[in-house]
Design a protein around this motif. Sequence first.
Motif, PDB file in Angstrom:
ATOM      1  N   LEU A  47      -8.023   1.848   1.916  1.00  0.00           N
ATOM      2  CA  LEU A  47      -7.395   0.920   2.865  1.00  0.00           C
ATOM      3  C   LEU A  47      -8.223   0.779   4.132  1.00  0.00           C
ATOM      4  CD1 LEU A  47      -4.678  -0.707   2.710  1.00  0.00           C
ATOM      5  CD2 LEU A  47      -5.049   0.974   0.900  1.00  0.00           C
TER       6      LEU A  47
ATOM      7  N   LEU B 155      -5.143  -5.960  -2.909  1.00  0.00           N
ATOM      8  CA  LEU B 155      -4.064  -4.969  -2.949  1.00  0.00           C
ATOM      9  C   LEU B 155      -3.052  -5.250  -4.070  1.00  0.00           C
ATOM     10  CD1 LEU B 155      -3.330  -4.164   0.802  1.00  0.00           C
ATOM     11  CD2 LEU B 155      -4.699  -2.877  -0.834  1.00  0.00           C
TER      12      LEU B 155
ATOM     13  N   SER C   1       0.825  -1.210   0.000  1.00  0.00           N
ATOM     14  CA  SER C   1       0.000   0.000   0.000  1.00  0.00           C
ATOM     15  C   SER C   1       0.857   1.258   0.000  1.00  0.00           C
ATOM     16  CB  SER C   1      -0.951   0.000   1.201  1.00  0.00           C
ATOM     17  OG  SER C   1      -0.249   0.111   2.431  1.00  0.00           O
TER      18      SER C   1
END
Length: 309
Positions: free
Chosen positions: A175, A278, A28
């Motif tokens: 997120l 992700l 991320s």
Amino acid sequence: MNQQRLANVFFAFLDLAKFRIVGMVLVSCAMAYILSYRGEFLLSRFLWTLMGTALVTGGACALNCYIEREKDALMDRTCNRPIPAGVISPINALAYGAGLVLIGLLLLFVKVNELAGILGLALVFIYLAIYTPAKRWTWMNTSIGALPGAIPPLIGWASTRGQIDAGGWILFAMLFLWQHTHFFPIAWMYKDDYQKAGFRMLPVLESDGSKTFGLTVLSAVALLPISMLLYGTKFVGFAYGIGSGIASIFLIIAGIRLCLEPSRTAARSVLFLSLFYLPVIFAAIVMDRYCPQFTSQIQVWLEPLFRWT
């Protein structure tokens, strides 16, 4: 034999820092960095950012294991972690975790910038001082814990821009929502463990899991329009739009299946797909950033499929 023991201790320290979580955090953070930088790509700054973020996150996880060592010993899921298993002593775990956090913060402040360091400090504080005790107080601990988990993309964004603008906040929201979809099935599968340890996870507080399943679907549904904001605001290209859309839809379908037919298999399906979310987003961002001509050609090929007739 000594070499084997050293290897066991080495992997125990990796486990203490929850390297799997650190891996997702790095994805991320790197995703935000690659999306946000303009001009020359500074490899050294990129690596310092990832290293500092990894150390801060791993250190916070190790300190969490130190704080919750007695609770971990009560749960089948965590009783074999390094501290309750006796592989690493509590004092060594404390020193290790504190050392990782301090070195990570130092790297972010000195090698990156002040905002990245402040965000790293906020991650540690919220995770240890608010989320960790909140697990014993309220089922909202999942949302509280999603806050530090959503900070790494802000660190990546701040590393390149020295500020956080719309793109960084969209990644933060993504997120934040993704962690709910990811964690609620875990909490339901291990609700008996959490109950033994006295953690007030939502599945522990309800008998049928209806709220847990409903929030799993709701967070997955909300993730779709939030993730598409990056495409709508032109931060990304067509590859991201397709990748994020498909990944979100699969998560929604898996969540609905869990809601309609609750089972460990259905819960694992949501968990499995969330783990792929992700990397899919990251790969799409990389394609749009570094292969724009290829993704534009794909858009041309697929455009007839999206045209109203």
